[in-house]
Design a protein around this motif. Structure first.
Motif, mmCIF file in Angstrom:
data_model
loop_
_atom_site.group_PDB
_atom_site.id
_atom_site.type_symbol
_atom_site.label_atom_id
_atom_site.label_comp_id
_atom_site.label_asym_id
_atom_site.label_seq_id
_atom_site.Cartn_x
_atom_site.Cartn_y
_atom_site.Cartn_z
ATOM 1 N N ILE A 56 5.595 3.854 2.386
ATOM 2 C CA ILE A 56 5.961 2.872 1.299
ATOM 3 C C ILE A 56 6.840 3.508 0.196
ATOM 4 O O ILE A 56 7.628 2.536 -0.030
ATOM 5 N N GLN A 57 6.966 4.769 -0.041
ATOM 6 C CA GLN A 57 8.200 5.199 -0.818
ATOM 7 C C GLN A 57 9.356 5.041 -0.350
ATOM 8 O O GLN A 57 10.368 4.677 -1.140
ATOM 9 N N GLY A 64 15.204 -1.083 -3.311
ATOM 10 C CA GLY A 64 15.603 -0.818 -4.364
ATOM 11 C C GLY A 64 14.919 -1.692 -5.771
ATOM 12 O O GLY A 64 14.382 -1.157 -6.681
ATOM 13 N N ASN A 65 14.645 -3.072 -5.562
ATOM 14 C CA ASN A 65 13.888 -3.570 -6.637
ATOM 15 C C ASN A 65 12.940 -5.066 -5.851
ATOM 16 O O ASN A 65 13.359 -5.094 -4.575
ATOM 17 N N LEU A 99 2.642 -5.246 3.967
ATOM 18 C CA LEU A 99 3.395 -4.395 3.688
ATOM 19 C C LEU A 99 4.361 -4.910 2.260
ATOM 20 O O LEU A 99 4.861 -4.233 1.541
ATOM 21 N N TYR A 100 4.569 -6.258 2.298
ATOM 22 C CA TYR A 100 5.174 -6.643 1.267
ATOM 23 C C TYR A 100 4.477 -6.368 -0.206
ATOM 24 O O TYR A 100 4.987 -5.966 -1.070
ATOM 25 N N VAL A 101 2.882 -6.501 0.011
ATOM 26 C CA VAL A 101 2.311 -6.394 -1.408
ATOM 27 C C VAL A 101 2.465 -4.747 -1.693
ATOM 28 O O VAL A 101 2.189 -4.629 -2.893
ATOM 29 N N HIS A 106 4.204 -0.990 -5.402
ATOM 30 C CA HIS A 106 4.878 0.364 -5.789
ATOM 31 C C HIS A 106 6.050 0.213 -6.573
ATOM 32 O O HIS A 106 6.131 0.748 -7.492
ATOM 33 N N LEU A 107 6.752 -0.859 -6.292
ATOM 34 C CA LEU A 107 7.945 -1.076 -7.326
ATOM 35 C C LEU A 107 7.549 -1.564 -8.819
ATOM 36 O O LEU A 107 8.252 -1.144 -9.784
#
Length: 213
Positions: A56-57, A64-65, A99-101, A106-107
């Motif tokens: 995920i990182q 990026g955002n 994956l989106y969530v 994380h962002l």
């Protein structure tokens, strides 16, 4: 198209964007953030264990955002559906959403554990912000302003916006709270800023609300 089609696809997108006369910053986002990475999400959900925080990182660093993440997720879904409508099974849809969530969280969440503390690696960002400010303001002034902020703020927020936040913060010397109403397309951005101080309701409260016209 067989084989690695990312490069020829990217070149084709550049031609289309040039004909559409899209602003350079938007065109760069489409080319670098979307076209070049349009296979990344599908690769991860099918080949990687994204319960691993390192996965995920890495993916978060790539997008990026959160705005790039939203666009890439939509592009991935459309791309998978275009290949074959039966390719996007409920299982794959669920993986894509997971994956989106995970990446969005994380962002945007848990940022206090990753603060800016005047790291040398971020000096180019500091200098870029300083160039947008009056000459009397030094890069050290910018460092002092950012000290303690989440590094994601420096990484994900447009430099012009950070410069505006810096100038707004200067007004806190004369008043306990400042507000700013700005226009962003068809939306209004309302920024509320206070100085850092202990209290039951907030410490250094900053908020941004988006209101439709």
């Amino acid at each position: 198209m067989r084989g690695n089609h990312v490069h020829p696809s990217t070149e084709g997108v550049k031609v289309i964007l040039d004909k559409l006369e899209l602003p350079p910053d938007q065109a760069d986002r489409v080319v670098c953030g979307l076209s070049k990475n349009h296979l990344e999400m599908s690769k991860i959900i099918l080949r990687r264990d994204f319960s691993d925080e390192h996965v995920i990182q890495q993916f978060a660093d790539t997008v990026g955002n959160s705005e790039n993440l939203r666009m890439l997720c939509l592009l991935t879904y459309a791309d998978m559906k275009a290949v074959n409508s039966e390719v996007v099974t409920p299982w794959k849809e669920d993986l894509l959403w997971q994956l989106y969530v995970e990446t969005y969280n994380h962002l945007t969440l848990g940022l206090a554990d990753d603060q800016y503390t005047q790291q040398p690696a971020l000096e180019s960002d500091i200098e870029e912000i300083a160039k947008l400010l009056p000459r009397a303001i030094s890069t050290q002034n910018v460092r002092d302003f950012l000290h303690g902020f989440p590094r994601q703020y420096l990484k994900n927020t447009p430099k012009r916006q950070i410069a505006d936040h810096f100038l707004l913060s200067r007004k806190l010397a004369d008043k306990p709270m400042v507000m700013h109403l700005g226009m962003n397309g068809s939306l209004y951005d309302v920024l509320v800023m206070t100085a850092d101080r202990p209290g039951p309701l907030f410490e250094g409260y900053r908020a941004c609300f988006r209101i439709s016209e």
